[in-house]
Enzyme design. Structure first.
Site, PDB file in Angstrom:
ATOM      1  N   THR C  95       0.862  -1.172   0.000  1.00  0.00           N
ATOM      2  CA  THR C  95       0.000   0.000   0.000  1.00  0.00           C
ATOM      3  C   THR C  95       0.899   1.223   0.000  1.00  0.00           C
ATOM      4  O   THR C  95       1.548   1.527   0.996  1.00  0.00           O
ATOM      5  CB  THR C  95      -0.901   0.012   1.247  1.00  0.00           C
ATOM      6  OG1 THR C  95      -1.643  -1.202   1.280  1.00  0.00           O
ATOM      7  CG2 THR C  95      -1.861   1.199   1.213  1.00  0.00           C
ATOM      8  N   LYS C 171      -7.142   0.961  -3.161  1.00  0.00           N
ATOM      9  CA  LYS C 171      -6.640   0.386  -1.918  1.00  0.00           C
ATOM     10  C   LYS C 171      -6.648   1.415  -0.786  1.00  0.00           C
ATOM     11  O   LYS C 171      -7.058   1.128   0.348  1.00  0.00           O
ATOM     12  CB  LYS C 171      -5.228  -0.144  -2.142  1.00  0.00           C
ATOM     13  CG  LYS C 171      -4.464  -0.536  -0.904  1.00  0.00           C
ATOM     14  CD  LYS C 171      -5.087  -1.722  -0.167  1.00  0.00           C
ATOM     15  CE  LYS C 171      -4.288  -2.050   1.092  1.00  0.00           C
ATOM     16  NZ  LYS C 171      -4.948  -3.031   1.948  1.00  0.00           N
ATOM     17  N   LYS C 240       0.113   5.654   8.574  1.00  0.00           N
ATOM     18  CA  LYS C 240       0.739   5.905   7.260  1.00  0.00           C
ATOM     19  C   LYS C 240      -0.315   5.890   6.144  1.00  0.00           C
ATOM     20  O   LYS C 240      -0.348   6.779   5.288  1.00  0.00           O
ATOM     21  CB  LYS C 240       1.784   4.817   6.975  1.00  0.00           C
ATOM     22  CG  LYS C 240       2.459   4.937   5.619  1.00  0.00           C
ATOM     23  CD  LYS C 240       2.936   3.571   5.083  1.00  0.00           C
ATOM     24  CE  LYS C 240       1.752   2.683   4.723  1.00  0.00           C
ATOM     25  NZ  LYS C 240       2.074   1.488   3.935  1.00  0.00           N
TER      26      LYS C 240
END
Lengths: 294, 294, 294, 294
Positions: C95, C171, C240
């Site tokens: 990701t 995603k 993140k």
């Protein structure tokens, strides 16, 4: 003193005039030279590059748009550092990231020069009138060296500490709090209007009582008159400073819920065509949300 | 003038002293009589009920905790209305809902008496010193009638409009904006501290420049010194006013994102045992969120 | 097929096992070799660097922590690109930011190789069981080329589009929505508990009716049992991904108020010592805010 | 069984059909009689008032708009309680406040009758199809008594607990979580669209993987097709349920930051003319904020 100034936006020009007025010798540089015309007429000297500008100066002020611009005029072959004398001082007045100021401290240390971080509070009219507030941080001897310049551009000088990044963070927090005033006033003014109270009347009470500070007068007036389409401080710059304070806060693990709300306003402002407006235009979004017309 | 005053909390007592000092005849009522002791010693008269208190007065001030308390002392068999003369004025100084003020307008109209909504800005020390700011709304002749009283308790009188609810909404917006100042300063002070800037230094810059208003000085000082555990204005009262401004805003279809953030702070403060603290204790939650100890 | 795999965290190891199980030849690389032990025992081959690993492969999968890690293993002298054949495919399963995927598209185009962005949904147990969901984007012929691998690691393959960044953004949005489920359930479970409803009972109703999806079962169970201290997906990784979705949204001028709320949770979690917890630990903060003990 | 049903909105009519279909004797009441036409044609009996309706019934269902409506049809001279037998059960299916359900428990206890709080999950089409999910709370013997009715209207019955308010709070939390799904999907779909991913593609991935629940399918489809102007559940009702969950949370000292964000959406929707739209129209506001046209 011999002073260089890089960056002739609406803030830089005002600062330059006051440095000339105080009797210093001023050399200026800007990406587009036409902004320098009025200053050259007053006796300022033009330099062809940041590097050329920096040569022989006691201090060089930078007043540029953002981190990238500050790096561009400071570093590299034609950057000011390449021309700056070892005992000269770089006065960074732009609102930039705490991280960049940290890295510039190291850069100047290696070079032998000094860095004073001296961001200012005030809009272009305050800059023109020499009424800025200057928050400076740096080694005591460096600040002493450039004190006459700092006093020439502002009505008041605050010494924040010995570490240049301290002034950067104070400036970011200050701008964050201004954005909170704008958002709060925007919401409150929308409610007042829909509840049958003229925004001017609300402001009269607020600024006449416990909110009697310039920030409420200035932004209250912009909001009450809908004057936010004429940019004193453009919305994308407000969005940038919001990003910087959120970054600094993230680096220090500090949540800022109010900054997050304001962030969403700025992003929406960019999406809805307000890039050319003053940053106080986020108050217009609060009005829209309440179903009020402009 | 002959004045009655109902409600001897820390605000009411201060107001009462200043009315006596201005030479008016003052009758007082409170749920618990002991709060009246110092006033009776200064010449105030005790009344056994709001109704008894209201009889023969030129004006009756109410300064009570919330909507319920105001309804309780105003309406019903022993309420002030039952004793109030037809030409007398009810001066409502409590921070209450816009909706309640609207309903009291109708009640007084039927009764023949007048209503002046006159909420005040200032904490107990300002009330004691006669330094409150008074935002009054009501018919011009009603305000004229009670002007000497309003001027006796405050340093400044704002005439907000002819409709009593207008003053109620101005007061709610004012308190909302104070809560925004607290939250903003709380977030900013937490960031400053973690970034190596003492909160006192931050405040010196802010209040010495464009944030030079009492609200930043008072709450900045409380936050910098962690003095929020001694309530000047208790957190549950802050929560109540937050609820009132959100209700008023909902009634007028006005979203208030900042008030929503502050709401979550107050609710959390209640859950985490801060009911006895000053409302500025929400800044302590901002500190906690940043991992700072008290 | 001959497959290389870089990155043997808890997700990478699970993926590797399933590639071996499907009969492919697998070469692996990881910063610390000990993570490879079980795979080498099953027949995987060790490579000394990303570059060495890439040589002679049909496809190379990267499953690393973040943008920096992906750049490090892809570019530079010892990066996979230096070893990758011109007709081979780089399958990026991490990701990472939309911006990085965009730049890798250009890099591979110049190199002659192909890029398939194929991030996955599912936690380590799903990776181990070959039950991941794979969202792939890239040129149709590139996806066709690596389909057997994508099908080996997941229970279902979604073809999102022809541009690799499209899968990256899907995603990021997916992870954003999971974080919203966690936050919503955390708030709801806290209210349920204080209102006298066991969180398990709440979950039984939700997942047994219109919320009958794995995401509610998995995270509802973690929240109801307080199991968030054992990280399946660590909180800093959640932070993140939140940062990445906010960056992507800012790049496209899209405000995400829910992501902003969640951001403040993650930052607070980092400040309050939850870096070692699962990202679902933000629900613990919702509990704390309600005055509930752990 | 002999069943009465009060409230023939789009949900009530669907429920009524399924009670008739299950072979019960059904008497109905509604403020405007025309809504009953189709039911009378199927054999339902009309009652002139809630009181008349309640006489001789085994159970009386109420499915009305809000707290006020429920109080109106339950209490007072012509309320259902005045007609309800001592061993009969009141099945309250409306989404109402936890506080009102608490007060009705006491009312029924004094009356000798029973109260089962049985709010439902599902939109009008599910009500028509007998596919609702029913979350019931009340004394075990009361639930047993009305189980055939609860099973006739729903596809699944959850027994939440012995205290009727427990079901009320589960329902409020459920609706809160649906509103979170709408807001999250609205934000995510706006980002997807601006980043070059069709919302339909995003939904395919989400609902085909870990978000495979009806709530994502239903609202995802409404958002992807922009179908939120045809109300299945009107925005003001969503606003009402948001208010109720915030009130319940405030009563229990539970902050709900996500509910606060959603609150601002609903208030804005009311201000901007979306009162006639489905509550999923808050997703349209997320689109607008991103600068997307409808």
């Amino acid at each position: 003193m011999k002073i260089g100034l890089i960056g002739l936006g609406s803030m830089g020009v005002g600062i330059a005039h006051n440095i000339l007025k105080a009797g210093h010798t001023l050399t200026v540089y800007n990406r587009s030279k036409d902004k320098a015309d009025s200053l050259l007429a007053e006796g300022a000297i033009w330099a062809a590059s940041p590097r050329a500008l920096a040569q022989g100066q006691d201090a060089v002020i930078t007043m540029v748009a953002d981190d990238n611009a500050l790096q561009a005029v400071t570093l590299g072959e034609e950057g000011l550092l390449a021309g700056l004398g070892q005992n000269a001082i770089h006065i960074s007045m732009s609102t930039v990231s705490q991280a960049l100021v940290e890295s510039l401290v190291a850069v100047h240390e290696r070079h032998g020069s000094g860095l004073v971080s001296a961001p200012v509070f005030g809009r272009p009219d305050a800059a023109a009138a020499g009424k800025l507030f200057v928050a400076a941080a740096g080694k005591a001897e460096h600040i002493t060296q450039v004190r006459p310049v700092l006093e020439a551009v502002g009505q008041k000088l605050f010494e924040v500490g010995e570490q240049p990044p301290q002034a950067a963070v104070v400036k970011l927090i200050g701008n964050f709090l201004i954005s909170c005033v704008i958002e709060g006033l925007g919401e409150g003014a929308a409610l007042a209007e829909k509840a049958g109270v003229a925004p001017e009347k609300l402001l009269e009470v607020l600024t006449g009582s416990i909110f009697g500070a310039p920030v409420y007068q200035i932004y209250g007036n912009l909001i009450a008159t809908g004057g936010y389409m004429k940019p004193g401080f453009a919305l994308p710059l407000g969005a940038k400073d919001n990003r910087l304070v959120l970054q600094a806060a993230e680096a220090h693990d500090v949540p800022l819920p109010f900054a997050s709300v304001v962030r969403d306003r700025f992003v929406r402002g960019m999406a809805q065509g307000l890039s050319g407006a003053d940053w106080s235009a986020i108050a217009r979004l609060a009005r829209e949300d309440a179903g009020l017309k402009h």
